[in-house]
Scaffold this active site. Sequence first.
Site, PDB file in Angstrom:
ATOM      1  N   LYS A   9       0.944  -1.228  -0.160  1.00 23.65           N
ATOM      2  CA  LYS A   9      -0.058  -0.122   0.062  1.00 23.65           C
ATOM      3  C   LYS A   9       0.884   1.503  -0.027  1.00 23.65           C
ATOM      4  CE  LYS A   9       0.864   1.217   4.400  1.00 23.65           C
ATOM      5  NZ  LYS A   9       1.507   2.563   4.540  1.00 23.65           N
ATOM      6  N   LEU A  91      11.806  -5.150   2.465  1.00 22.03           N
ATOM      7  CA  LEU A  91      11.725  -5.204   3.935  1.00 22.03           C
ATOM      8  C   LEU A  91      11.752  -3.700   4.189  1.00 22.03           C
ATOM      9  CD1 LEU A  91      13.696  -8.173   4.870  1.00 22.03           C
ATOM     10  CD2 LEU A  91      11.282  -8.133   4.919  1.00 22.03           C
ATOM     11  N   SER A  93      10.101  -0.799   4.046  1.00 20.76           N
ATOM     12  CA  SER A  93      10.257  -0.077   2.841  1.00 20.76           C
ATOM     13  C   SER A  93       9.151   0.868   3.017  1.00 20.76           C
ATOM     14  CB  SER A  93      10.103  -0.783   1.409  1.00 20.76           C
ATOM     15  OG  SER A  93       8.622  -1.515   1.651  1.00 20.76           O
ATOM     16  N   GLY A  94       8.284   0.832   4.064  1.00 24.24           N
ATOM     17  CA  GLY A  94       7.168   1.671   4.119  1.00 24.24           C
ATOM     18  C   GLY A  94       5.990   1.474   3.442  1.00 24.24           C
ATOM     19  N   GLY A  96       4.058  -1.482   3.744  1.00 26.62           N
ATOM     20  CA  GLY A  96       3.304  -2.073   4.728  1.00 26.62           C
ATOM     21  C   GLY A  96       3.447  -3.695   4.498  1.00 26.62           C
ATOM     22  N   GLY A  97       4.551  -4.188   3.995  1.00 20.51           N
ATOM     23  CA  GLY A  97       4.677  -5.605   3.477  1.00 20.51           C
ATOM     24  C   GLY A  97       4.570  -6.579   4.588  1.00 20.51           C
ATOM     25  N   ASP A  98       5.147  -6.156   5.841  1.00 26.56           N
ATOM     26  CA  ASP A  98       4.924  -7.092   7.023  1.00 26.56           C
ATOM     27  C   ASP A  98       3.670  -7.287   7.334  1.00 26.56           C
ATOM     28  OD1 ASP A  98       6.311  -9.113   8.572  1.00 26.56           O
ATOM     29  OD2 ASP A  98       6.495  -7.768  10.365  1.00 26.56           O
ATOM     30  N   SER A  99       3.000  -6.106   7.648  1.00 27.39           N
ATOM     31  CA  SER A  99       1.686  -5.938   8.195  1.00 27.39           C
ATOM     32  C   SER A  99       0.604  -6.679   7.005  1.00 27.39           C
ATOM     33  CB  SER A  99       1.229  -4.427   8.481  1.00 27.39           C
ATOM     34  OG  SER A  99       1.985  -4.060   9.178  1.00 27.39           O
ATOM     35  N   SER A 100       0.876  -6.534   5.876  1.00 26.22           N
ATOM     36  CA  SER A 100       0.071  -7.136   4.671  1.00 26.22           C
ATOM     37  C   SER A 100       0.045  -8.713   4.870  1.00 26.22           C
ATOM     38  CB  SER A 100       0.532  -6.558   3.449  1.00 26.22           C
ATOM     39  OG  SER A 100      -0.439  -7.044   2.406  1.00 26.22           O
ATOM     40  N   ASP A 132      -1.443  -0.676  10.881  1.00 31.07           N
ATOM     41  CA  ASP A 132      -2.145  -0.534   9.698  1.00 31.07           C
ATOM     42  C   ASP A 132      -2.567  -1.986   9.167  1.00 31.07           C
ATOM     43  OD1 ASP A 132       0.384  -1.550   9.694  1.00 31.07           O
ATOM     44  OD2 ASP A 132       1.264  -0.439   7.845  1.00 31.07           O
TER      45      ASP A 132
END
Length: 289
Positions: A9, A91, A93-94, A96-100, A132
């Site tokens: 996102k 990783l 990066s801002g 939201g990869g980990d939250s996604s 998020d």
Amino acid sequence: MITIEAFAKVNLTLEVLKRRPDGFHEIRSVMQSIRLCDKLFFEPDKDLNYQCALLDWNAEESLISRAAELLARHIGTQYGAKIVLDKHIPLSSGLGGDSSDAAAVLRGLKHLWDVDIPSSELASMAAELGSDAPFFLSGGTALARGRGEVISVLPVMPYAWLVLLFPDVAVPVSKTASMYAMLRPEHFTNGTRTDALMTRLTHGAAVTSEDLFNVFDEVACDVFLGLESYRAEFERAAGVSVHLAGAGPTLFALFNEEDQAYRTQQRLQDAGMNTYLAATYNLMAQDKR
């Protein structure tokens, strides 16, 4: 096997209204899913096992393991699962990869274990994992309020393209906390930038670079040393304003014409920059482009 796509996102707007008594910050933000995603694969197993080919990825440091263990505790299951992560969102990066990924784990294990969990309970669990994370349960175009966990679906954003630039800068271990710590009362706004964008979306108007706002743009260069030169190069190539994607350090520019986005990306690639061209994405609108 169950396969779940976990989309990245960007924050089209990100305003901080105030610091809350609980230590968090009150925000208003329009979030938008983009066509850059990780893929997660789920299979039955006797225990919870995690696999990822990316060398820098660590299951114990990821929200993926926390999400799986949280759901298992919540339903009191003795089931296990093999979760394989095909990682494409960079990783820290801002984007939201980990939250996604964590939201994808909640969705994937719900189906794998065949458990009936109300959407409200799943959202509450996601909020425990990260501010998020609830957004990624549905994605698309949405308003985030509170500390980011209160999500309201918005009218679908007209199709657009984004050029993402991944700068080669050092990233603090707690980068989001570092960004919030840099904010001062003069950086706080009253939500009008977000309200203005919501009005445009309600009327079906295209989103332009002038509609974008991110409070962290004002302090990012003090957190990510060297980011300023990347931003300047990006803006010269794009001819439009460039903003942080979330809490950075990824930068992005928004375009309503694909060829303009493509030319910008080519200029940056010719300059040796690490870039990605992505379109907006709305699963709820059954976006098939």
